[in-house]
Design a protein around this motif. Structure first.
Motif, short mmCIF file in Angstrom:
data_model
loop_
_atom_site.label_atom_id
_atom_site.label_comp_id
_atom_site.label_asym_id
_atom_site.label_seq_id
_atom_site.Cartn_x
_atom_site.Cartn_y
_atom_site.Cartn_z
N ILE A 145 0.51 -1.29 0.26
CA ILE A 145 0.27 -0.14 -0.31
C ILE A 145 1.13 1.02 -0.02
N HIS A 146 0.95 1.72 -0.84
CA HIS A 146 2.54 3.49 -1.06
C HIS A 146 1.34 4.30 -1.02
N LYS A 147 0.19 4.60 -1.41
CA LYS A 147 -0.64 5.66 -1.44
C LYS A 147 -1.26 5.44 -0.09
N ARG A 148 -0.82 6.92 0.63
CA ARG A 148 -1.56 7.09 1.77
C ARG A 148 -3.40 6.36 1.69
N SER A 149 -3.48 6.02 2.69
CA SER A 149 -5.65 4.98 2.57
C SER A 149 -5.79 5.16 3.96
N MET A 150 -6.73 5.12 4.57
CA MET A 150 -7.49 4.31 6.19
C MET A 150 -7.86 2.65 5.53
N ILE A 151 -6.88 2.17 6.72
CA ILE A 151 -6.71 0.87 7.02
C ILE A 151 -7.74 0.27 7.75
N PHE A 152 -8.41 -0.69 7.81
CA PHE A 152 -9.62 -1.12 8.42
C PHE A 152 -9.54 -3.12 7.91
N LEU A 153 -9.02 -3.31 9.87
CA LEU A 153 -8.18 -4.15 10.11
C LEU A 153 -9.30 -5.03 11.19
N PHE A 154 -9.98 -6.57 10.10
CA PHE A 154 -10.78 -7.14 10.97
C PHE A 154 -9.83 -8.67 11.80
N THR A 155 -9.88 -8.58 12.53
CA THR A 155 -9.22 -10.09 13.54
C THR A 155 -9.91 -9.79 15.07
N ASP A 156 -9.19 -11.15 15.71
CA ASP A 156 -10.40 -11.66 16.34
C ASP A 156 -8.97 -11.11 18.10
N MET A 157 -7.50 -10.83 17.36
CA MET A 157 -6.84 -11.03 18.39
C MET A 157 -6.39 -12.18 18.97
N PHE A 158 -7.07 -13.18 18.41
CA PHE A 158 -5.69 -14.63 19.15
C PHE A 158 -5.07 -14.90 18.03
N GLN A 159 -4.10 -14.94 18.78
CA GLN A 159 -2.60 -15.20 18.12
C GLN A 159 -1.94 -16.31 19.17
N THR A 160 -1.65 -17.57 18.38
CA THR A 160 -0.51 -18.39 18.56
C THR A 160 1.27 -18.41 19.23
N SER A 161 1.13 -17.67 18.23
CA SER A 161 2.71 -17.29 18.21
C SER A 161 3.71 -16.39 18.27
N GLU A 162 3.42 -15.61 17.55
CA GLU A 162 3.83 -14.18 18.09
C GLU A 162 3.47 -13.36 19.03
N ASN A 163 4.96 -12.66 19.26
CA ASN A 163 4.70 -12.14 20.61
C ASN A 163 3.76 -10.76 20.78
N GLU A 164 3.29 -9.95 21.43
CA GLU A 164 2.13 -8.38 20.78
C GLU A 164 3.22 -7.22 20.65
N THR A 165 4.78 -7.58 20.94
CA THR A 165 4.95 -6.20 20.32
C THR A 165 5.58 -7.04 19.06
N LYS A 166 6.06 -7.99 18.63
CA LYS A 166 6.43 -7.98 16.51
C LYS A 166 4.42 -7.52 16.42
N LEU A 167 3.49 -7.49 16.65
CA LEU A 167 1.97 -8.00 16.06
C LEU A 167 2.04 -6.17 16.02
N PHE A 168 2.35 -5.73 17.12
CA PHE A 168 1.96 -3.56 17.35
C PHE A 168 3.08 -2.94 16.63
N GLU A 169 4.52 -3.28 16.01
CA GLU A 169 5.42 -2.70 14.96
C GLU A 169 4.84 -3.56 13.86
N ALA A 170 4.69 -4.22 13.38
CA ALA A 170 3.21 -4.74 12.36
C ALA A 170 2.64 -3.53 11.99
N LEU A 171 1.73 -3.14 12.84
CA LEU A 171 0.87 -2.31 12.91
C LEU A 171 0.77 -0.98 12.77
N ARG A 172 1.90 -0.56 13.32
CA ARG A 172 3.29 0.96 12.81
C ARG A 172 3.97 0.47 11.78
N HIS A 173 4.21 -0.56 11.35
CA HIS A 173 4.10 -0.69 9.70
C HIS A 173 3.14 0.46 9.30
#
Length: 309
Positions: free
Chosen positions: A184-212
């Protein structure tokens, strides 16, 4: 064998586009009681006339019907790009259902119908929309476009998603969010639908991705999809039950009442931590209870859109 496979297929939504239109029409009908009253007249194809503006684009036919002055909008007046991301891991297909209606939805069906409803509004706004779906793989990606053909293609993929019935499919959300962010190169509004039930990654990695995702000045809204009655309040009768982790296949046998209090405390603590993290990362956090209507989803879109454009 093929005939049997056809018989085993879930029904899913009989007409997703029609249901989405019903959701949006019901939402607009209720707008006259809300702060968004002016927005509902002809939705966003018109805007309220302000004194001093040119009278050239006033819609006099609409004035005859409403006795209010509106001017027509044109394509170059809207420049919103929207990208919808859906978590399609096994936990999103809870509880398992064969067919869906507005009143009967599991987490993935709620996410799909909410997405289709957002698409319906974006279509009226003449804005562009893209879609990404992921589970234990990057299942689908379509860049932002605004054509009717594109709209129908996305609806088709959304319909297929609710009947995909993934078994024991875990997900590393952060990995696919990084991939989506790169696309996604051009400025956009992003909607993420998830139940946030994760099994392997830690929370820090997830929020780093959201920050990306926010890196290119995108606005990110996290719709936290869950069944409040079961997954938060743990309202089950006190008969012995087997609770199965649909992503790993692991299970435990127990009486619901024996763990309800501790479960409530743990889940409420987790939800509170999520909200706090979103606040820290400047991500809009919105609870999306599958037992409620879509007004909260669509109102969030309207509020965020007004701030975005």
């Amino acid at each position: 064998m093929n005939i049997q496979n056809e018989l085993n297929k879930a029904e899913g939504f009989k007409n997703l586009e029609l249901l989405a239109k019903q959701v949006v029409e019901g939402f607009i009908a209720g707008m006259h009681k809300s702060p968004f009253h002016g927005f509902s007249a002809e939705f966003a194809e018109h805007k309220i006339y302000n004194n001093g503006e040119s009278t050239r684009h006033i819609d006099w036919k609409l004035f005859a019907k409403t006795e209010k002055l509106y001017t027509k909008r044109y394509d170059d007046e809207t420049n919103l790009r929207c990208h919808i991301i859906i978590d399609n891991s096994s936990s999103m297909h809870y509880p398992e259902m064969r067919s869906f209606s507005i009143e009967n939805l599991n987490k993935i069906a709620f996410s799909v119908l909410a997405s289709a409803s957002l698409m319906q509004i974006l279509k009226k706004q003449r804005d562009t929309v893209g879609l990404s779906i992921y589970s234990d793989a990057y299942d689908y990606h379509a860049p932002e476009k605004g054509s009717e053909r594109h709209h129908q293609m996305l609806l088709s993929h959304l319909s297929d998603t609710v009947v995909s019935k993934p078994k024991n499919r875990q997900t590393e959300t952060y990995r696919y969010l990084h991939e989506i962010a790169e696309k996604i190169h051009k400025r956009s509004m992003i909607f993420l639908f998830t139940d946030m039930f994760q099994t392997s990654e830690n929370e820090t990695k997830l929020f780093e991705a959201l920050r990306h995702l926010k890196y290119n000045k995108h606005e990110v809204v996290l719709f936290h999809v869950f069944d409040k009655d079961k997954e938060l309040q743990f309202n089950f009768d006190n008969k012995p039950k087997r609770f199965i982790d649909v992503e790993t296949g692991q299970f435990i046998n127990l009486y619901a009442d024996s763990v309800k209090e501790n479960y409530n405390d743990a889940v409420r603590g987790y939800f509170a931590a999520l909200k706090l993290k979103c606040l820290q990362y400047k991500i809009k956090y919105v609870e999306a209870d599958v037992n409620k209507n879509f007004n909260n989803i669509l109102t969030t879109y309207m509020v965020e859109r007004k701030k975005f454009v």
